[in-house]
Design a protein around this motif. Structure first.
Motif, short mmCIF file in Angstrom:
data_model
loop_
_atom_site.label_atom_id
_atom_site.label_comp_id
_atom_site.label_asym_id
_atom_site.label_seq_id
_atom_site.Cartn_x
_atom_site.Cartn_y
_atom_site.Cartn_z
N HIS A 20 0.84 -1.19 0.00
CA HIS A 20 0.00 0.00 0.00
C HIS A 20 0.88 1.25 0.00
CE1 HIS A 20 -2.76 -3.09 1.65
NE2 HIS A 20 -3.63 -2.46 0.88
N SER A 21 0.85 1.98 -1.09
CA SER A 21 1.73 3.15 -1.23
C SER A 21 1.43 4.21 -0.17
CB SER A 21 1.61 3.76 -2.63
OG SER A 21 0.28 4.20 -2.87
N ILE A 22 0.17 4.35 0.21
CA ILE A 22 -0.18 5.36 1.21
C ILE A 22 0.41 5.01 2.57
CG2 ILE A 22 -2.39 4.32 1.91
CD1 ILE A 22 -3.50 7.23 1.99
N PHE A 23 0.50 3.71 2.87
CA PHE A 23 1.13 3.31 4.13
C PHE A 23 2.63 3.55 4.07
CE2 PHE A 23 3.45 0.26 6.73
CZ PHE A 23 2.93 0.55 7.99
N ARG A 24 3.26 3.21 2.94
CA ARG A 24 4.70 3.42 2.81
C ARG A 24 5.06 4.89 2.98
NH1 ARG A 24 4.00 0.35 -1.88
NH2 ARG A 24 4.69 2.09 -3.17
N SER A 25 4.32 5.76 2.31
CA SER A 25 4.63 7.19 2.40
C SER A 25 4.36 7.72 3.80
CB SER A 25 3.83 7.98 1.36
OG SER A 25 2.44 7.83 1.58
N THR A 43 6.01 -5.57 -3.79
CA THR A 43 5.75 -6.99 -4.04
C THR A 43 6.92 -7.83 -3.55
OG1 THR A 43 6.81 -7.08 -6.22
CG2 THR A 43 4.51 -6.32 -6.14
N VAL A 44 6.69 -9.13 -3.50
CA VAL A 44 7.75 -10.05 -3.10
C VAL A 44 8.95 -9.91 -4.02
CG1 VAL A 44 8.41 -12.49 -2.93
CG2 VAL A 44 6.20 -11.72 -2.01
N ASP A 45 8.72 -9.92 -5.32
CA ASP A 45 9.82 -9.88 -6.28
C ASP A 45 10.59 -8.56 -6.20
OD1 ASP A 45 9.09 -12.45 -7.73
OD2 ASP A 45 7.25 -11.30 -7.96
N GLU A 46 9.85 -7.44 -6.09
CA GLU A 46 10.51 -6.14 -5.96
C GLU A 46 11.35 -6.09 -4.68
OE1 GLU A 46 7.61 -3.06 -5.96
OE2 GLU A 46 6.98 -3.40 -8.04
N ALA A 47 10.79 -6.63 -3.60
CA ALA A 47 11.48 -6.59 -2.32
C ALA A 47 12.78 -7.38 -2.34
CB ALA A 47 10.57 -7.12 -1.21
#
Length: 225
Positions: A20-25, A43-47
């Motif tokens: 969730h981008s809003i949580f990250r920001s 995502t898992v792959d991005e992480a």
């Protein structure tokens, strides 16, 4: 770099993983100035790719993530850890379900706190994890015990192990195993941090353990916390 390396003189490098981008920001803006966010993943792959590339000291990791093989945060830990051996993982989730807690702990997370925590609390927890502590929300203690296969009561073998420690060493052992920093233990027992360090060294030697993380696991397995 060892698990006990303190991060007191420079900002602690972290990566935030949440879909969730809003949580990250929001989390990024709430973290204190002692935390430096190197990057974010959804995502898992991005992480896995980002953690391997950036080598943060701590990953603030959501439990439920899209991508990969469906393993969520636990899969991120298993896949990223070999390529980032000095990186530690702190699970940060809305879930307090036993299966979620157990899954990420068994995968190798050093802590698990819920998203009800404030930015200051997350920052403090991240620093404690970076220094080698295990950090868990208090209400999750039972799940943590289950994850380490704790058994009820102290066995004769446990009693024999504890008998190797002085009364003061047992006090220090329990506080350190619960994730308290040396200064916090010192303040609680009215002794100096240096004395705490001496007691911890003695405890590890007598119990034939090599780190505070091993001490936490040892205490959890014997249901001493």
């Amino acid at each position: 770099m060892t698990d006990a390396t303190p991060y007191t003189s420079a900002p602690l490098p972290v990566v935030i993983v949440d879909d969730h981008s809003i949580f990250r920001s929001g989390l990024r803006s709430d973290l204190d100035s002692g935390i430096r966010v190197l990057g974010e993943a959804a995502t898992v792959d991005e992480a896995v790719a980002l953690v391997t590339e950036l080598q943060p000291r701590v990953v603030l990791l959501d439990v439920h993530l899209p991508g990969g093989r469906g393993g969520g945060g636990a899969e991120v830990i298993r896949e990223a850890a070999p390529g980032a051996p000095n990186t530690l993982f702190l699970a940060l989730s809305v879930s307090d379900a036993a299966e979620d807690v157990v899954s990420v702990i068994r995968a190798g997370a050093r802590g698990y706190i819920t998203k009800s925590a404030s930015g200051a609390e997350v920052s403090h927890a991240a620093r404690r994890v970076a220094e080698g502590d295990a950090v868990f929300s208090p209400k999750l203690a039972g799940f943590v015990l289950d994850a380490f296969g704790a058994v009820a009561g102290e066995t004769a073998a446990t009693t024999e192990e504890l008998d190797r420690l002085s009364a003061r060493e047992q006090q220090v052992m329990r506080l350190i195993a619960r994730g308290y920093a040396y200064k916090e233990v010192a303040g609680s027992l009215f002794i100096s941090p240096k004395t705490v360090e001496t007691h911890v060294s003695a405890v590890l030697r007598k119990l034939q353990l090599s780190s505070r993380h091993e001490l936490t696991a040892w205490a959890l397995e014997r249901k001493l916390l």
